[in-house]
Design a protein around this motif. Structure first.
Motif, PDB file in Angstrom:
ATOM      1  N   GLY A  77     -10.657  69.237 -15.444  1.00 27.46           N
ATOM      2  CA  GLY A  77      -9.319  69.119 -16.020  1.00 27.46           C
ATOM      3  C   GLY A  77      -9.313  68.722 -17.493  1.00 27.46           C
ATOM      4  O   GLY A  77      -8.330  68.935 -18.189  1.00 27.46           O
ATOM      5  N   PHE A  78     -10.416  68.178 -17.974  1.00 29.33           N
ATOM      6  CA  PHE A  78     -10.514  67.778 -19.382  1.00 29.33           C
ATOM      7  C   PHE A  78     -10.994  68.908 -20.280  1.00 29.33           C
ATOM      8  O   PHE A  78     -11.057  68.746 -21.493  1.00 29.33           O
ATOM      9  CB  PHE A  78     -11.457  66.578 -19.537  1.00 29.33           C
ATOM     10  N   ILE A  79     -11.343  70.037 -19.687  1.00 30.84           N
ATOM     11  CA  ILE A  79     -11.817  71.173 -20.472  1.00 30.84           C
ATOM     12  C   ILE A  79     -10.713  72.221 -20.492  1.00 30.84           C
ATOM     13  O   ILE A  79     -10.249  72.668 -19.438  1.00 30.84           O
ATOM     14  CB  ILE A  79     -13.111  71.757 -19.868  1.00 30.84           C
ATOM     15  N   PRO A  80     -10.262  72.618 -21.683  1.00 33.03           N
ATOM     16  CA  PRO A  80      -9.197  73.620 -21.758  1.00 33.03           C
ATOM     17  C   PRO A  80      -9.599  74.895 -21.023  1.00 33.03           C
ATOM     18  O   PRO A  80     -10.732  75.361 -21.132  1.00 33.03           O
ATOM     19  CB  PRO A  80      -9.058  73.882 -23.267  1.00 33.03           C
ATOM     20  N   SER A  81      -8.661  75.462 -20.281  1.00 34.44           N
ATOM     21  CA  SER A  81      -8.970  76.645 -19.470  1.00 34.44           C
ATOM     22  C   SER A  81      -9.415  77.819 -20.331  1.00 34.44           C
ATOM     23  O   SER A  81     -10.192  78.655 -19.875  1.00 34.44           O
ATOM     24  CB  SER A  81      -7.776  77.030 -18.599  1.00 34.44           C
ATOM     25  N   GLY A  82      -8.948  77.910 -21.566  1.00 40.73           N
ATOM     26  CA  GLY A  82      -9.387  78.981 -22.464  1.00 40.73           C
ATOM     27  C   GLY A  82     -10.868  78.902 -22.771  1.00 40.73           C
ATOM     28  O   GLY A  82     -11.529  79.910 -22.998  1.00 40.73           O
ATOM     29  N   LEU A  83     -11.402  77.696 -22.769  1.00 41.57           N
ATOM     30  CA  LEU A  83     -12.822  77.510 -23.031  1.00 41.57           C
ATOM     31  C   LEU A  83     -13.666  78.010 -21.873  1.00 41.57           C
ATOM     32  O   LEU A  83     -14.795  78.463 -22.068  1.00 41.57           O
ATOM     33  CB  LEU A  83     -13.118  76.029 -23.303  1.00 41.57           C
ATOM     34  N   TRP A  84     -13.137  77.976 -20.661  1.00 38.24           N
ATOM     35  CA  TRP A  84     -13.896  78.421 -19.490  1.00 38.24           C
ATOM     36  C   TRP A  84     -14.417  79.836 -19.695  1.00 38.24           C
ATOM     37  O   TRP A  84     -15.592  80.097 -19.523  1.00 38.24           O
ATOM     38  CB  TRP A  84     -13.045  78.391 -18.236  1.00 38.24           C
ATOM     39  N   SER A  85     -13.523  80.739 -20.068  1.00 38.89           N
ATOM     40  CA  SER A  85     -13.952  82.131 -20.245  1.00 38.89           C
ATOM     41  C   SER A  85     -14.827  82.289 -21.484  1.00 38.89           C
ATOM     42  O   SER A  85     -15.738  83.111 -21.497  1.00 38.89           O
ATOM     43  CB  SER A  85     -12.742  83.061 -20.329  1.00 38.89           C
ATOM     44  N   LEU A 103     -21.513  69.462 -23.022  1.00 36.86           N
ATOM     45  CA  LEU A 103     -20.697  70.353 -23.857  1.00 36.86           C
ATOM     46  C   LEU A 103     -20.336  69.686 -25.186  1.00 36.86           C
ATOM     47  O   LEU A 103     -20.354  70.330 -26.242  1.00 36.86           O
ATOM     48  CB  LEU A 103     -19.439  70.782 -23.107  1.00 36.86           C
ATOM     49  N   LEU A 104     -20.038  68.398 -25.142  1.00 31.32           N
ATOM     50  CA  LEU A 104     -19.736  67.670 -26.380  1.00 31.32           C
ATOM     51  C   LEU A 104     -20.976  67.567 -27.271  1.00 31.32           C
ATOM     52  O   LEU A 104     -20.888  67.726 -28.497  1.00 31.32           O
ATOM     53  CB  LEU A 104     -19.196  66.271 -26.062  1.00 31.32           C
ATOM     54  N   PHE A 105     -22.136  67.321 -26.656  1.00 33.32           N
ATOM     55  CA  PHE A 105     -23.385  67.253 -27.413  1.00 33.32           C
ATOM     56  C   PHE A 105     -23.693  68.591 -28.074  1.00 33.32           C
ATOM     57  O   PHE A 105     -24.147  68.637 -29.223  1.00 33.32           O
ATOM     58  CB  PHE A 105     -24.557  66.840 -26.518  1.00 33.32           C
ATOM     59  N   ILE A 106     -23.442  69.690 -27.362  1.00 32.10           N
ATOM     60  CA  ILE A 106     -23.682  71.018 -27.928  1.00 32.10           C
ATOM     61  C   ILE A 106     -22.796  71.248 -29.145  1.00 32.10           C
ATOM     62  O   ILE A 106     -23.256  71.717 -30.184  1.00 32.10           O
ATOM     63  CB  ILE A 106     -23.461  72.113 -26.864  1.00 32.10           C
ATOM     64  N   ALA A 107     -21.522  70.906 -29.028  1.00 33.20           N
ATOM     65  CA  ALA A 107     -20.606  71.064 -30.165  1.00 33.20           C
ATOM     66  C   ALA A 107     -21.075  70.231 -31.349  1.00 33.20           C
ATOM     67  O   ALA A 107     -21.085  70.698 -32.500  1.00 33.20           O
ATOM     68  CB  ALA A 107     -19.189  70.668 -29.758  1.00 33.20           C
ATOM     69  N   LEU A 135     -14.495  76.117 -32.513  1.00 31.18           N
ATOM     70  CA  LEU A 135     -14.344  74.693 -32.228  1.00 31.18           C
ATOM     71  C   LEU A 135     -12.949  74.181 -32.595  1.00 31.18           C
ATOM     72  O   LEU A 135     -12.431  73.266 -31.968  1.00 31.18           O
ATOM     73  CB  LEU A 135     -15.410  73.879 -32.966  1.00 31.18           C
ATOM     74  N   GLY A 136     -12.337  74.792 -33.606  1.00 29.76           N
ATOM     75  CA  GLY A 136     -11.000  74.394 -34.024  1.00 29.76           C
ATOM     76  C   GLY A 136      -9.946  74.644 -32.957  1.00 29.76           C
ATOM     77  O   GLY A 136      -8.891  74.005 -32.951  1.00 29.76           O
ATOM     78  N   LYS A 137     -10.220  75.581 -32.036  1.00 23.42           N
ATOM     79  CA  LYS A 137      -9.288  75.829 -30.939  1.00 23.42           C
ATOM     80  C   LYS A 137      -9.228  74.648 -29.984  1.00 23.42           C
ATOM     81  O   LYS A 137      -8.232  74.437 -29.306  1.00 23.42           O
ATOM     82  CB  LYS A 137      -9.725  77.068 -30.144  1.00 23.42           C
ATOM     83  N   TYR A 138     -10.296  73.860 -29.927  1.00 21.31           N
ATOM     84  CA  TYR A 138     -10.410  72.823 -28.913  1.00 21.31           C
ATOM     85  C   TYR A 138     -10.506  71.406 -29.449  1.00 21.31           C
ATOM     86  O   TYR A 138     -10.517  70.463 -28.667  1.00 21.31           O
ATOM     87  CB  TYR A 138     -11.622  73.115 -28.019  1.00 21.31           C
ATOM     88  N   THR A 139     -10.605  71.241 -30.759  1.00 19.17           N
ATOM     89  CA  THR A 139     -10.697  69.902 -31.336  1.00 19.17           C
ATOM     90  C   THR A 139     -10.094  69.891 -32.732  1.00 19.17           C
ATOM     91  O   THR A 139     -10.022  70.926 -33.386  1.00 19.17           O
ATOM     92  CB  THR A 139     -12.162  69.401 -31.396  1.00 19.17           C
ATOM     93  N   GLU A 140      -9.681  68.737 -33.165  1.00 22.61           N
ATOM     94  CA  GLU A 140      -9.160  68.579 -34.524  1.00 22.61           C
ATOM     95  C   GLU A 140     -10.086  67.702 -35.351  1.00 22.61           C
ATOM     96  O   GLU A 140      -9.723  67.243 -36.417  1.00 22.61           O
ATOM     97  CB  GLU A 140      -7.758  67.966 -34.473  1.00 22.61           C
ATOM     98  N   GLU A 141     -11.301  67.474 -34.870  1.00 25.03           N
ATOM     99  CA  GLU A 141     -12.210  66.554 -35.531  1.00 25.03           C
ATOM    100  C   GLU A 141     -13.141  67.197 -36.542  1.00 25.03           C
ATOM    101  O   GLU A 141     -13.979  66.528 -37.112  1.00 25.03           O
ATOM    102  CB  GLU A 141     -13.028  65.808 -34.462  1.00 25.03           C
TER     103      GLU A 141
END
Length: 146
Positions: A77-85, A103-107, A135-141
């Motif tokens: 549930g913490f992973i955006p569904s768009g990232l799944w595909s 996944l966070l370590f990879i990013a 990465l910008g689709k899933y984080t603002e950092e």
């Protein structure tokens, strides 16, 4: 007991996400070495700080894998569904703590790899733009500047 430990290690090393973490760590280290050669000094990827960070990632994954076996927590549930595909994940999937943090370590490692490539003088602007968009689709950092 030895057989159980060996079976656990074998099962964990077969996990594709963990393999990607290991690949990212190795590639980041290689790019850090190229950067160190160019700058003629150690940097955060090949010095003691980088080694501690990389070993910390691996140790974290191992302990989180053990915790996942005990607790069976699903963090999908913490992973955006768009990232799944985007990463080829099938739904419904089970993402334990180890996979989530992997996944966070990879990013994190991707950003570090691109930083090292840029500082080593490699032409990676287009690659950085593609990764930054992904990465910008899933984080603002991510940093705002190029």
């Amino acid at each position: 007991m030895k057989e159980e430990i060996a079976a656990f290690i074998l099962a964990e090393t077969a996990n594709h996400i963990f393999r990607l973490v290991a690949l990212a760590i190795v590639f980041d280290t290689i790019m850090g070495v190229f950067r160190a050669i160019k700058e003629r000094k150690f940097n955060s990827c090949v010095g003691i700080n980088g080694a501690i960070r990389k070993v910390g990632m691996i140790v974290s994954i191992i302990f989180l894998s053990i915790a996942d076996k005990i607790l069976s927590i699903n963090l999908i549930g913490f992973i955006p569904s768009g990232l799944w595909s985007d990463i080829g994940m099938q739904t419904p999937a089970v993402i334990g703590m180890a996979e989530f943090f992997s996944l966070l370590f990879i990013a994190y490692e991707i950003v570090s790899i691109l930083k090292n490539m840029t500082l080593a003088g490699l032409p990676v602007k287009k690659l950085w733009d593609a990764v930054k968009k992904f990465l910008g689709k899933y984080t603002e950092e991510l940093p705002d500047d190029d």
